[in-house]
Design an enzyme around this catalytic site. Structure first.
Site, PDB file in Angstrom:
ATOM      1  N   ARG A  88      -0.543   2.452 -15.149  1.00  0.00           N
ATOM      2  CA  ARG A  88       1.030   2.974 -15.285  1.00  0.00           C
ATOM      3  C   ARG A  88       1.652   1.673 -16.002  1.00  0.00           C
ATOM      4  O   ARG A  88       2.819   2.021 -16.386  1.00  0.00           O
ATOM      5  CB  ARG A  88       1.396   3.162 -13.958  1.00  0.00           C
ATOM      6  CG  ARG A  88       1.578   4.533 -13.455  1.00  0.00           C
ATOM      7  CD  ARG A  88       1.948   4.520 -12.057  1.00  0.00           C
ATOM      8  NE  ARG A  88       3.031   5.724 -11.636  1.00  0.00           N
ATOM      9  CZ  ARG A  88       2.327   6.700 -11.208  1.00  0.00           C
ATOM     10  NH1 ARG A  88       1.040   6.546 -10.401  1.00  0.00           N
ATOM     11  NH2 ARG A  88       3.085   7.855 -10.549  1.00  0.00           N
ATOM     12  N   ARG A 127       7.585  20.212  -4.117  1.00  0.00           N
ATOM     13  CA  ARG A 127       6.230  19.847  -3.810  1.00  0.00           C
ATOM     14  C   ARG A 127       6.173  19.288  -2.357  1.00  0.00           C
ATOM     15  O   ARG A 127       6.984  18.649  -1.797  1.00  0.00           O
ATOM     16  CB  ARG A 127       5.874  18.540  -4.483  1.00  0.00           C
ATOM     17  CG  ARG A 127       4.559  17.820  -4.100  1.00  0.00           C
ATOM     18  CD  ARG A 127       4.018  16.890  -5.300  1.00  0.00           C
ATOM     19  NE  ARG A 127       4.836  15.525  -5.568  1.00  0.00           N
ATOM     20  CZ  ARG A 127       4.356  14.831  -6.410  1.00  0.00           C
ATOM     21  NH1 ARG A 127       3.107  14.954  -7.260  1.00  0.00           N
ATOM     22  NH2 ARG A 127       5.007  13.603  -6.452  1.00  0.00           N
ATOM     23  N   ARG A 160       7.445  14.591   0.440  1.00  0.00           N
ATOM     24  CA  ARG A 160       7.789  13.171   0.411  1.00  0.00           C
ATOM     25  C   ARG A 160       8.914  12.581   0.206  1.00  0.00           C
ATOM     26  O   ARG A 160       9.772  12.766  -0.378  1.00  0.00           O
ATOM     27  CB  ARG A 160       6.684  12.605  -1.134  1.00  0.00           C
ATOM     28  CG  ARG A 160       5.112  12.677  -0.524  1.00  0.00           C
ATOM     29  CD  ARG A 160       4.288  12.511  -1.788  1.00  0.00           C
ATOM     30  NE  ARG A 160       4.597  11.359  -2.638  1.00  0.00           N
ATOM     31  CZ  ARG A 160       4.170  11.133  -3.955  1.00  0.00           C
ATOM     32  NH1 ARG A 160       3.072  12.055  -4.118  1.00  0.00           N
ATOM     33  NH2 ARG A 160       4.448  10.584  -4.716  1.00  0.00           N
ATOM     34  N   ARG A 171      12.242   7.147 -10.684  1.00  0.00           N
ATOM     35  CA  ARG A 171      10.701   7.298 -10.793  1.00  0.00           C
ATOM     36  C   ARG A 171      10.696   7.587 -12.499  1.00  0.00           C
ATOM     37  O   ARG A 171       9.697   7.188 -13.197  1.00  0.00           O
ATOM     38  CB  ARG A 171       9.802   8.007 -10.000  1.00  0.00           C
ATOM     39  CG  ARG A 171       9.893   7.587  -8.780  1.00  0.00           C
ATOM     40  CD  ARG A 171       9.376   8.460  -7.642  1.00  0.00           C
ATOM     41  NE  ARG A 171       7.945   9.013  -7.893  1.00  0.00           N
ATOM     42  CZ  ARG A 171       7.670   9.981  -7.515  1.00  0.00           C
ATOM     43  NH1 ARG A 171       8.241  10.754  -6.708  1.00  0.00           N
ATOM     44  NH2 ARG A 171       6.007  10.208  -7.596  1.00  0.00           N
TER      45      ARG A 171
END
Ligand code: ADP
Ligand code: ADP
Ligand code: ZN
Length: 214
Positions: A88, A127, A160, A171
């Site tokens: 990343r 999600r 989450r 993010r």
């Protein structure tokens, strides 16, 4: 076969990595899953990682690189693997390249799953994750058979903390700053393939298989 999945958070890397792992019989290695299971188990590594993850920041390279290199030297990685969520950062990619080079090896495919930022927040809000086995669902696009329960292991599914909209925004910023440059890094190595991640999961997978070969 050694594969790296690139793409923004929520682009569908994990979903596709699971299918690839099954078809080509190689381990699916998700650094996010490794961190989450360490947090759940209360390990030192988990303690180090938690505050970064909660803020939507990357866990420092000093922690992440060693953890990943240990993992790919395990016996099940002999015939290759698929990395989901690593590298990343450019230093992570360089460490991986250097470690492989010691054995005359290299990454064979870098698959960049492309999804515009505008679609990401919605995907993340829907999600649902199983923190026990790592399976991922979506309330609309990939619903579990029984609402809130993992099909694979029967555990409860969660949203989450870092998938809440405020953290997703952070993010995405981190992705553009620190991770997006890897596209160029792997392009220069001649192994980059761009994939349209806005298509259905089945179509995305079919397009990936066309690249990897049946
Ligand atoms: P997603 O699949 O949504 O992109 P991940 O499960 O891969 O999310 O990662 C969750 C979090 O774990 C990241 O936001 C980051 O804080 C941390 N993380 C995962 N992989 C790495 C990595 N290679 N380097 C640094 N931090 C990482
Ligand atoms: P990443 O690992 O890149 O963070 P995931 O594979 O976890 O992404 O996918 C993010 C969310 O979007 C999950 O809820 C997943 O079920 C859903 N998803 C994945 N691929 C698609 C797709 N092609 N179309 C619609 N939703 C998708
Ligand atoms: Zn499960």
């Amino acid at each position: 076969m050694k594969i790296v999945m690139l793409g923004a958070p929520g682009a569908g890397k994990g979903t596709q990595a699971d299918k690839i792992a099954e078809k080509y019989n190689i381990p699916h290695i998700s650094t996010g899953d490794i961190f989450r299971s360490n947090i759940k188990a209360g390990t030192e590594l988990g303690k180090k990682a938690k505050s970064f993850i909660d803020q939507g920041l990357l866990v420092p390279d000093e922690v992440t690189i060693g953890m990943l290199l240990d993992r790919i030297h395990e016996a099940d990685c002999e015939n290759g693997y698929i990395l989901d969520g690593f590298p990343r950062t450019i230093p992570q990619a360089e460490s991986l390249t250097a470690a492989l080079k010691e054995n005359g090896e290299a990454i064979d495919f870098a698959l960049d799953v492309e999804v515009p930022d505008a679609n990401i927040v919605n995907r993340m809000a829907g999600r649902r994750a199983c923190l026990k086995c790592g399976a991922t669902y979506h309330t609309e696009f990939a619903a579990p058979k029984k609402e809130g329960i993992c099909d694979k292991c029967g555990s409860e599914l969660v949203l989450r903390d870092d998938d809440k909209p405020e953290t997703v925004q952070k993010r995405l910023e981190v992705y553009h700053e620190q991770t997006h440059p890897l596209i160029d890094y792997y392009k220069k190595k001649g192994v980059l393939h761009a994939i349209d991640g806005t298509l259905s999961m089945e179509t995305v997978f079919k397009n990936i298989v066309d690249i990897l070969g049946a």
